[in-house]
Scaffold this active site. Structure first.
Site, short mmCIF file in Angstrom:
data_model
loop_
_atom_site.label_atom_id
_atom_site.label_comp_id
_atom_site.label_asym_id
_atom_site.label_seq_id
_atom_site.Cartn_x
_atom_site.Cartn_y
_atom_site.Cartn_z
N HIS A 109 0.85 -1.19 0.00
CA HIS A 109 0.00 0.00 0.00
C HIS A 109 0.89 1.25 0.00
O HIS A 109 1.97 1.25 0.59
CB HIS A 109 -0.91 -0.02 1.24
CG HIS A 109 -1.99 1.02 1.16
ND1 HIS A 109 -1.77 2.34 1.47
CD2 HIS A 109 -3.29 0.94 0.78
CE1 HIS A 109 -2.89 3.01 1.29
NE2 HIS A 109 -3.83 2.19 0.88
N GLU A 162 -3.35 2.29 -7.52
CA GLU A 162 -3.80 3.33 -6.60
C GLU A 162 -2.97 4.60 -6.81
O GLU A 162 -1.87 4.73 -6.24
CB GLU A 162 -3.63 2.85 -5.17
CG GLU A 162 -4.52 1.68 -4.83
CD GLU A 162 -5.00 1.74 -3.40
OE1 GLU A 162 -6.20 1.91 -3.20
OE2 GLU A 162 -4.16 1.65 -2.50
C1 PEP Z 1 -6.80 3.15 0.12
O1 PEP Z 1 -6.51 3.29 1.29
O2 PEP Z 1 -6.28 2.21 -0.51
C2 PEP Z 1 -7.73 4.07 -0.50
C3 PEP Z 1 -7.97 3.93 -1.75
O3 PEP Z 1 -8.28 5.02 0.32
P1 PEP Z 1 -9.52 5.98 -0.04
O4 PEP Z 1 -10.57 5.12 -0.68
O5 PEP Z 1 -9.93 6.57 1.24
O6 PEP Z 1 -8.99 6.99 -1.03
#
Ligand code: PEP
Length: 220
Positions: free
Chosen positions: A90, A147
């Site tokens: 992450h 992400e």
């Molecule tokens: C995450 O923590 O992987 C994430 C996508 O957080 P959020 O949905 O709050 O942006």
């Protein structure tokens, strides 16, 4: 199969976890996999109860075996209560703990050895190197979560042509057949737009609210 994965991060206490479970009343459709990455202190508690969702872990030790590793959780600790998935890499682990692609893939390898599917998170700048490191593994043994850092926890989810172009590139870089989720400010109101593009979503903040997360599961 669509994957809807929540990530509670370091949030909630025992009372709040119990409240979430009481409010959670969702029958997961067959074509969807729903899991919540919970703080590890709640994992065994949830994994040994009937709670209507699948708890998973947010990280795993780089050490593959039990032993003198204070504070670590190894895949061997999980024997008998293995989660089907575990997050690794992450952006908060990369940012706050300096985790590199090498470290993350070593953790993923421990998981795969224990037949736990790693969900490996990445942003574009880590993509090429990550793809090379993953070449030795069959794509069906792991999931990826794209992400974009600027979209995490900011309310600025990526969408539209930019995201389409990025997903096209990502699918060219990783092995054919790799399942790729999108994460970054996914909410009930925007989740439908990821349906055709990705194989599912990784949801942070909105997964803390049982009603909203239930809507996300329905619309994803
Ligand atoms: C995450 O923590 O992987 C994430 C996508 O957080 P959020 O949905 O709050 O942006």
């Amino acid at each position: 199969m669509r994957y809807i994965i929540g990530n509670w991060k370091a949030n909630l206490n025992l009372e709040e976890v119990d409240n979430f479970c009481q409010e959670w009343n969702v029958a997961t459709p067959n074509e969807k996999t729903v899991a919540l990455a919970v703080p590890c202190v709640f994992y065994a508690y949830l994994a040994t109860r009937k709670i209507g969702f699948t708890p998973i872990l947010q990280d795993i030790s780089i050490f593959g075996e039990n032993g003198a590793r204070t504070g670590e959780i190894t895949v061997e600790n999980l024997r008998g209560i293995e989660p089907p998935f575990t997050l690794v890499g992450h952006s908060e682990r990369r940012r706050d703990f300096g985790e590199t692609n090498e470290v993350i893939v070593a953790k993923a390898k421990n998981l795969m050895r224990a037949k736990i599917t790693p969900i490996i998170c990445f942003d574009l700048e880590q993509m090429e190197e990550l793809a090379k490191l993953l070449q030795e593994f069959a794509p069906k043994t792991y999931l990826l979560a794209y992400e974009p850092v600027d979209a995490i926890g900011t309310g600025k989810n990526l969408s539209g042509e930019l995201l389409q172009a990025q997903f096209k590139l990502i699918r060219q870089v990783f092995a054919p057949g790799t399942k790729i989720l999108y994460g970054g400010s996914v909410k009930a109101e925007n989740v439908a737009q990821y349906h055709d593009l990705s194989d599912g979503v990784l949801v942070g903040g909105a997964s803390l609210k049982p009603q909203e997360f239930a809507q996300i599961v329905e619309r994803a």
